[in-house]
Design a protein around this motif. Structure first.
Motif, mmCIF file in Angstrom:
data_model
loop_
_atom_site.group_PDB
_atom_site.id
_atom_site.type_symbol
_atom_site.label_atom_id
_atom_site.label_comp_id
_atom_site.label_asym_id
_atom_site.label_seq_id
_atom_site.Cartn_x
_atom_site.Cartn_y
_atom_site.Cartn_z
ATOM 1 N N SER A 1 -19.407 -36.602 23.099
ATOM 2 C CA SER A 1 -18.107 -36.070 22.681
ATOM 3 C C SER A 1 -17.026 -36.387 23.707
ATOM 4 O O SER A 1 -17.305 -36.784 24.846
ATOM 5 N N ILE A 2 -15.796 -36.193 23.280
ATOM 6 C CA ILE A 2 -14.639 -36.362 24.146
ATOM 7 C C ILE A 2 -13.632 -35.278 23.808
ATOM 8 O O ILE A 2 -13.576 -34.795 22.671
ATOM 9 N N GLN A 3 -12.842 -34.855 24.791
ATOM 10 C CA GLN A 3 -11.851 -33.815 24.565
ATOM 11 C C GLN A 3 -10.637 -34.379 23.815
ATOM 12 O O GLN A 3 -10.249 -35.526 24.001
ATOM 13 N N LYS A 4 -10.036 -33.552 22.981
ATOM 14 C CA LYS A 4 -8.946 -34.016 22.115
ATOM 15 C C LYS A 4 -7.706 -34.456 22.905
ATOM 16 O O LYS A 4 -6.920 -35.280 22.427
ATOM 17 N N ASN A 5 -7.513 -33.917 24.111
ATOM 18 C CA ASN A 5 -6.344 -34.285 24.907
ATOM 19 C C ASN A 5 -6.582 -35.514 25.782
ATOM 20 O O ASN A 5 -5.693 -35.932 26.525
ATOM 21 N N ALA A 6 -7.777 -36.080 25.700
ATOM 22 C CA ALA A 6 -8.082 -37.286 26.474
ATOM 23 C C ALA A 6 -7.258 -38.456 25.940
ATOM 24 O O ALA A 6 -6.836 -38.476 24.775
ATOM 25 N N LEU A 7 -7.010 -39.428 26.794
ATOM 26 C CA LEU A 7 -6.314 -40.631 26.346
ATOM 27 C C LEU A 7 -7.183 -41.412 25.377
ATOM 28 O O LEU A 7 -8.413 -41.461 25.522
ATOM 29 N N ALA A 8 -6.531 -42.029 24.392
ATOM 30 C CA ALA A 8 -7.274 -42.819 23.413
ATOM 31 C C ALA A 8 -8.041 -43.944 24.094
ATOM 32 O O ALA A 8 -9.140 -44.302 23.678
ATOM 33 N N ARG B 1 -19.270 -25.222 15.870
ATOM 34 C CA ARG B 1 -20.224 -25.619 16.903
ATOM 35 C C ARG B 1 -21.078 -26.765 16.398
ATOM 36 O O ARG B 1 -21.671 -26.686 15.316
ATOM 37 N N VAL B 2 -21.145 -27.821 17.181
ATOM 38 C CA VAL B 2 -21.900 -29.011 16.797
ATOM 39 C C VAL B 2 -23.367 -28.840 17.173
ATOM 40 O O VAL B 2 -23.697 -28.570 18.333
ATOM 41 N N LEU B 3 -24.247 -29.019 16.178
ATOM 42 C CA LEU B 3 -25.689 -28.941 16.427
ATOM 43 C C LEU B 3 -26.289 -30.326 16.644
ATOM 44 O O LEU B 3 -27.272 -30.492 17.368
ATOM 45 N N THR C 1 -19.813 -46.374 17.591
ATOM 46 C CA THR C 1 -18.577 -46.667 16.859
ATOM 47 C C THR C 1 -17.827 -45.399 16.455
ATOM 48 O O THR C 1 -16.694 -45.481 15.983
ATOM 49 N N SER C 2 -18.446 -44.235 16.626
ATOM 50 C CA SER C 2 -17.787 -42.962 16.332
ATOM 51 C C SER C 2 -18.100 -41.967 17.431
ATOM 52 O O SER C 2 -19.178 -42.023 18.036
ATOM 53 N N VAL C 3 -17.163 -41.058 17.681
ATOM 54 C CA VAL C 3 -17.387 -40.044 18.702
ATOM 55 C C VAL C 3 -16.841 -38.710 18.207
ATOM 56 O O VAL C 3 -15.818 -38.656 17.508
ATOM 57 N N VAL C 4 -17.544 -37.632 18.541
ATOM 58 C CA VAL C 4 -17.106 -36.287 18.183
ATOM 59 C C VAL C 4 -16.021 -35.848 19.158
ATOM 60 O O VAL C 4 -16.108 -36.101 20.362
ATOM 61 N N VAL C 5 -14.989 -35.216 18.625
ATOM 62 C CA VAL C 5 -13.870 -34.741 19.444
ATOM 63 C C VAL C 5 -13.931 -33.218 19.524
ATOM 64 O O VAL C 5 -14.107 -32.535 18.502
ATOM 65 N N LYS C 6 -13.771 -32.691 20.732
ATOM 66 C CA LYS C 6 -13.830 -31.245 20.919
ATOM 67 C C LYS C 6 -12.559 -30.726 21.581
ATOM 68 O O LYS C 6 -11.873 -31.443 22.309
ATOM 69 N N ASP C 7 -12.289 -29.460 21.324
ATOM 70 C CA ASP C 7 -11.267 -28.707 22.039
ATOM 71 C C ASP C 7 -12.025 -27.708 22.890
ATOM 72 O O ASP C 7 -12.451 -26.668 22.406
ATOM 73 N N LYS C 8 -12.255 -28.076 24.140
ATOM 74 C CA LYS C 8 -13.195 -27.366 25.021
ATOM 75 C C LYS C 8 -14.582 -27.490 24.416
ATOM 76 O O LYS C 8 -15.132 -28.573 24.387
ATOM 77 N N GLU C 9 -15.155 -26.401 23.851
ATOM 78 C CA GLU C 9 -16.492 -26.500 23.260
ATOM 79 C C GLU C 9 -16.466 -26.445 21.744
ATOM 80 O O GLU C 9 -17.492 -26.501 21.092
ATOM 81 N N VAL C 10 -15.267 -26.329 21.176
ATOM 82 C CA VAL C 10 -15.125 -26.183 19.727
ATOM 83 C C VAL C 10 -14.848 -27.534 19.080
ATOM 84 O O VAL C 10 -14.043 -28.327 19.581
ATOM 85 N N LEU C 11 -15.513 -27.804 17.960
ATOM 86 C CA LEU C 11 -15.302 -29.047 17.226
ATOM 87 C C LEU C 11 -13.846 -29.161 16.792
ATOM 88 O O LEU C 11 -13.277 -28.243 16.216
#
Length: 324
Positions: free
Chosen positions: A279-286, A244-246, A299-309
């Motif tokens: 954040s962006i979902q891992k299945n999103a297009l690059a 979980r991202v704080l 320049t950086s973005v957190v990637v999630k799988d639903k709500e999980v890092l």
């Protein structure tokens, strides 16, 4: 001595003649064109294109256009066909024979054999009275009034007209098949469009030990060491499960705290982090990640799988993957 405007005048004359040749094709988008498209649409095999000389070059280009827009196709050289390449053609295929005169000897010599294959034939010639037109199942006219060449010898307006008519067929079939950008990308995986439409965030993100993770009790100094080691310009502050991202802390945040009253040597990361994250979902297009970063000026973005890092993605990853 040649006038400096002679080249321009000649070029403009050529363009005018070729534009007129294309405009002359409107009358040939008729029931014969419709029949040709229907035959190609219904075929269970491939489209085989043939042509000699300049017509052969046009046929090769059209084969590539058909193939890349949802209609499998390939080119067979007429001179090679009688030496074994006819074996490439099956009864399920359909032939497009291209000859401006409709009398190309190399193609005429094959007609008897081609008819025995019972493969449907579409002829593209300048006359319905030509040999090819008469033997074909469908004749598509590509007649032009004159060539751009002042000698009337070098194929120019006629090859342009043939190319345009072939493109009209290919695009008509593309639309009839419902061929879309994703289908196009599948046949162009190495191209920029393919990467934009096929590559997903999960394919290029940093995950596992590559992620710059730290817990909120860590010191700012520890966090900076992690940021430096992972080289992503960001550190992600997580709970004790690392799922979980704080919050996040970036190199931009670091520059900002130098202008604050915070004691850098004693501060903990939770005092200076930004709560939550973009954040962006891992299945999103690059390409969606690229648009998000550009929109948010990050320049950086957190990637999630639903709500999980799930990972972290940096702009450099997009650059290396050819998305940018």
């Amino acid at each position: 001595m040649r006038n400096e405007n002679d080249f321009k005048a000649s070029a403009l004359r050529t363009l005018k003649i070729e534009i007129e040749a294309i405009e002359g094709l409107f009358q040939y988008i008729d029931e014969h064109f419709q029949q040709a498209c229907e035959l190609i649409y219904q075929t269970e095999g491939k489209v085989v294109l043939m042509g000699m000389g300049k017509s052969g070059h046009i046929a090769k280009k059209l084969a590539a256009t058909f193939a890349s827009t949802g209609t499998p196709a390939f080119f067979v050289h007429p001179a090679e066909a009688s030496h074994g390449d006819l074996g490439m053609i099956s009864k399920q295929d359909i032939l497009i024979l291209i000859s401006n005169s409709g009398e190309s000897p190399e193609i005429i010599a094959l007609l008897h054999t081609l008819k025995r294959l019972k493969t449907p034939i579409i002829a593209m010639t300048n006359s319905k009275e030509s040999t090819l037109a008469k033997i074909a199942d469908v004749h598509v006219c590509i007649k032009v009034d004159k060539e751009a060449c002042p000698l009337g010898l070098a194929p120019s307006a006629s090859t342009t007209a043939t190319l345009v008519m072939g493109d009209a067929m290919a695009i008509s079939l593309l639309e009839a098949r419902g061929f879309d950008a994703n289908d196009f990308a599948l046949s162009h995986p190495g191209g920029a469009l393919g990467k934009r439409l096929l590559l997903r965030v999960k394919d290029i993100m940093h995950s596992g030990d590559e992620m710059p993770l730290i817990q909120k009790e860590a010191s700012l100094k520890e966090s900076l060491l992690v940021m430096t080691e992972k080289k992503l310009g960001i550190v992600v502050i997580v709970d004790h499960t690392n799922s979980r991202v704080l919050g996040v802390f970036t190199d931009g945040d670091l520059r900002r705290i130098f202008n604050s009253s915070i004691n850098i040597s004693e501060a903990t990361i939770d005092e200076v982090m930004s709560n939550g994250c973009i954040s962006i979902q891992k299945n999103a297009l690059a390409v969606d990640a690229l648009n998000l970063m550009q929109d948010k000026k990050i320049t950086s973005v957190v990637v999630k799988d639903k709500e999980v890092l799930a990972g972290v993605l940096h702009m450099h990853d997009l650059l290396k993957a050819g998305v940018v």
